[in-house]
Motif scaffolding. Structure first.
Motif, short mmCIF file in Angstrom:
data_model
loop_
_atom_site.label_atom_id
_atom_site.label_comp_id
_atom_site.label_asym_id
_atom_site.label_seq_id
_atom_site.Cartn_x
_atom_site.Cartn_y
_atom_site.Cartn_z
N ARG A 129 9.95 -8.40 -42.04
CA ARG A 129 10.02 -7.01 -42.18
C ARG A 129 10.27 -6.10 -41.09
NH1 ARG A 129 6.38 -5.87 -47.19
NH2 ARG A 129 6.31 -3.45 -46.57
N SER A 130 11.05 -5.12 -41.26
CA SER A 130 11.71 -4.31 -39.99
C SER A 130 11.51 -2.57 -40.32
CB SER A 130 13.20 -4.53 -39.89
OG SER A 130 13.36 -5.88 -39.25
N PHE A 131 11.69 -1.95 -39.41
CA PHE A 131 11.37 -0.33 -39.70
C PHE A 131 12.82 0.05 -40.18
CE2 PHE A 131 8.06 -1.21 -36.54
CZ PHE A 131 7.08 -0.64 -37.54
N TYR A 132 12.78 1.15 -40.95
CA TYR A 132 13.79 2.05 -41.30
C TYR A 132 13.57 3.35 -41.20
CZ TYR A 132 12.22 0.64 -45.83
OH TYR A 132 11.61 0.32 -46.93
N ASN A 133 14.00 4.43 -40.84
CA ASN A 133 13.80 5.85 -40.95
C ASN A 133 14.82 7.01 -41.34
OD1 ASN A 133 14.00 7.41 -38.06
ND2 ASN A 133 14.13 5.43 -37.92
N ASN A 188 10.03 -2.77 -44.38
CA ASN A 188 10.17 -3.72 -45.28
C ASN A 188 11.45 -4.72 -45.03
OD1 ASN A 188 9.60 -4.97 -47.84
ND2 ASN A 188 9.07 -2.90 -48.68
N ASN A 189 11.57 -5.67 -45.97
CA ASN A 189 12.43 -6.94 -45.86
C ASN A 189 13.88 -6.22 -46.36
OD1 ASN A 189 12.41 -6.87 -48.56
ND2 ASN A 189 11.03 -8.48 -48.64
N TRP A 190 15.02 -6.83 -45.92
CA TRP A 190 16.48 -6.18 -46.60
C TRP A 190 16.33 -6.18 -48.39
CZ3 TRP A 190 19.55 -4.26 -43.48
CH2 TRP A 190 19.59 -4.74 -42.06
N PRO A 191 16.04 -7.09 -49.00
CA PRO A 191 16.09 -6.82 -50.46
C PRO A 191 15.25 -5.75 -50.77
CG PRO A 191 16.03 -9.23 -50.09
CD PRO A 191 15.71 -8.48 -48.71
N THR A 217 13.46 -4.75 -36.25
CA THR A 217 12.26 -5.43 -35.23
C THR A 217 11.57 -6.76 -35.96
OG1 THR A 217 10.87 -3.91 -36.77
CG2 THR A 217 11.41 -3.10 -34.38
N GLU A 218 11.81 -7.15 -36.80
CA GLU A 218 11.31 -8.33 -37.74
C GLU A 218 9.70 -8.36 -37.26
OE1 GLU A 218 14.30 -10.89 -36.58
OE2 GLU A 218 15.52 -10.42 -38.25
N HIS A 219 9.25 -7.49 -37.26
CA HIS A 219 7.69 -7.37 -36.76
C HIS A 219 6.81 -8.43 -37.58
CE1 HIS A 219 8.15 -3.70 -39.11
NE2 HIS A 219 7.34 -4.26 -39.67
N THR A 220 6.83 -8.53 -38.83
CA THR A 220 6.19 -9.37 -39.64
C THR A 220 7.04 -10.33 -40.19
OG1 THR A 220 5.71 -7.73 -41.39
CG2 THR A 220 3.87 -7.91 -39.66
N MET A 221 6.25 -11.40 -40.88
CA MET A 221 6.83 -12.19 -42.11
C MET A 221 5.98 -12.64 -43.12
SD MET A 221 9.19 -15.17 -39.93
CE MET A 221 10.49 -14.69 -38.69
N THR A 222 5.13 -11.55 -43.26
CA THR A 222 4.26 -11.40 -44.36
C THR A 222 4.82 -12.10 -45.72
OG1 THR A 222 3.85 -9.35 -43.61
CG2 THR A 222 2.76 -9.94 -45.62
N PRO A 223 4.14 -13.37 -45.82
CA PRO A 223 4.83 -13.81 -47.44
C PRO A 223 4.08 -13.33 -48.50
CG PRO A 223 3.14 -15.41 -46.26
CD PRO A 223 3.41 -14.02 -45.37
N GLU A 224 4.61 -13.40 -49.64
CA GLU A 224 4.12 -13.15 -50.91
C GLU A 224 3.12 -14.41 -51.40
OE1 GLU A 224 5.44 -10.53 -51.57
OE2 GLU A 224 7.56 -10.28 -51.62
N VAL A 225 2.18 -13.81 -52.28
CA VAL A 225 1.43 -15.04 -52.94
C VAL A 225 1.15 -14.81 -54.15
CG1 VAL A 225 -0.93 -13.52 -52.48
CG2 VAL A 225 -0.91 -16.23 -52.31
N LEU A 226 1.20 -16.16 -54.86
CA LEU A 226 0.85 -15.93 -56.15
C LEU A 226 -0.44 -16.60 -56.80
CD1 LEU A 226 2.27 -15.72 -59.13
CD2 LEU A 226 3.14 -18.14 -58.86
#
Ligand code: GTR
Length: 331
Positions: A153-157, A214-217, A234-243
């Motif tokens: 995830r990276s910032f955009y504004n 957020n991520n690119w997609p 910034t790629e500050h987190t790599m928070t995965p999704e969970v099922l």
């Protein structure tokens, strides 16, 4: 008896055996399980859930199926997690960040700059630590089935390029509904606004928020890219999704079906991973095409230093700190 006739007799016998075992084994409880996802129909997580549905149908002879409600049809993430906990929703695909207030271990996966690379993330999630974290969901009313990729995830504004944390001063940044994410934004000197995913576009277009992350997609598929052009990797987190599955739905399955659901979930995660990298690349290119301004020279080290105190605030000594240490030690 000719070979083909023998085959036909055998097939009839076999299906009779399957039928009897299904009746004895609870085929009466055949059902359609409802799955919630916030992303749109073509997004990889939704496609992965559809893959899981196909596998479950095939392997239960059509007794069980999964109806996928994408695009927030069953509500926003925090609500659907609550509904899954009480058993009103059967299956949920969410980011691990909003899960943090329900399952502390999920919050660990959303910590900034915890994973050194995608390879490191995969090693952790695919190994014993990943299994341990999935198992930890059970104490809180969920059954963890699999993790899905979500990239970084990276910032955009909408206001200006962000290269160092000081550039974020005073900006209102939307975050997921998570105390940990709110605290992270504050450490960067910006104002955190927690909003459900479905309200971010309006938030950006009305100026309620100046930016998000957020991520690119997600940046592209939500059209945030058209509103918030300044992107900073910034790629500050790599928070995965969970099922996850609700404990209630899980209790309705017998041992053999549980195994089928678990295996189908894992296979859907593999399918998802294949899709993901292509999607990520395509989305990055599409962002450029849509006019995103990609900030040069983002100082990731400065961001990592600024958010480091989050570990003191959100990772108490003991079980969770030990988990963080073990994740870091995975080579
Ligand atoms: C996406 C994730 C969604 C949701 C969203 C958000 O990356 O796939 O489940 O958590 O981020 O920022 O709300």
């Amino acid at each position: 008896m000719r070979a083909c006739a023998r085959g036909a007799v055998l097939a009839v016998l076999l299906s009779a055996v399957v039928l009897v075992s299904q009746v004895l084994g609870g085929a009466a409880q055949a059902r359609e399980f409802r799955a919630a996802d916030t992303q749109t129909a073509d997004y990889p997580t939704v496609q992965a859930l559809l893959t899981m549905d196909r596998l479950v149908r095939e392997r239960t002879g059509g007794r069980h199926s999964i109806k996928v409600f994408h695009s927030r049809q069953l509500g926003e993430e925090k609500e659907t997690i609550e509904q899954t906990r009480v058993g009103a929703i059967d299956i949920n695909r969410s980011s691990t960040a909003p899960f943090a207030s329900f399952v502390p271990e999920a919050g660990v996966l959303a910590l900034p700059y915890l994973f050194r690379s995608v390879e490191h993330l995969h090693k952790v999630l695919d190994g014993p630590i990943g299994d341990e974290i999935l198992a930890s969901f059970e104490a809180y009313g969920f059954v963890g089935l699999a993790f899905y990729d979500s990239g970084a995830r990276s910032f955009y504004n909408t206001v200006r390029p962000i290269r160092v944390p000081a550039d974020m001063a005073g900006l209102r940044i939307r975050v997921q509904q998570s105390d940990q994410m709110i605290a992270m934004i504050r450490l960067l000197g910006a104002e955190a606004i927690a909003l459900p995913y479905g309200q971010v576009t309006t938030g950006l277009s009305t100026g309620i928020v100046d930016g998000a992350e957020n991520n690119w997609p997600s940046y592209v598929s939500t059209d945030h890219v058209k509103l918030a052009r300044y992107h900073s990797a910034t790629e500050h987190t790599m928070t995965p999704e969970v099922l996850v599955m609700s404990a209630r739905a899980w209790a309705a399955l017998d041992a053999a079906d549980r195994q089928i659901f678990r295996q189908a979930a894992r296979e859907s995660a593999l399918y998802m991973r294949q899709q993901w990298f292509e999607w990520e690349g395509r989305s990055r290119a599409a962002a450029r095409g849509a006019g995103a301004v990609l900030t040069e020279g983002v100082d990731k080290k400065a961001f990592a230093d600024a958010v480091a105190p989050l570990y003191e605030q959100f990772v108490p000594p003991g079980r969770l700190r030990d988990l963080v240490e073990r994740i870091r030690m995975v080579e």
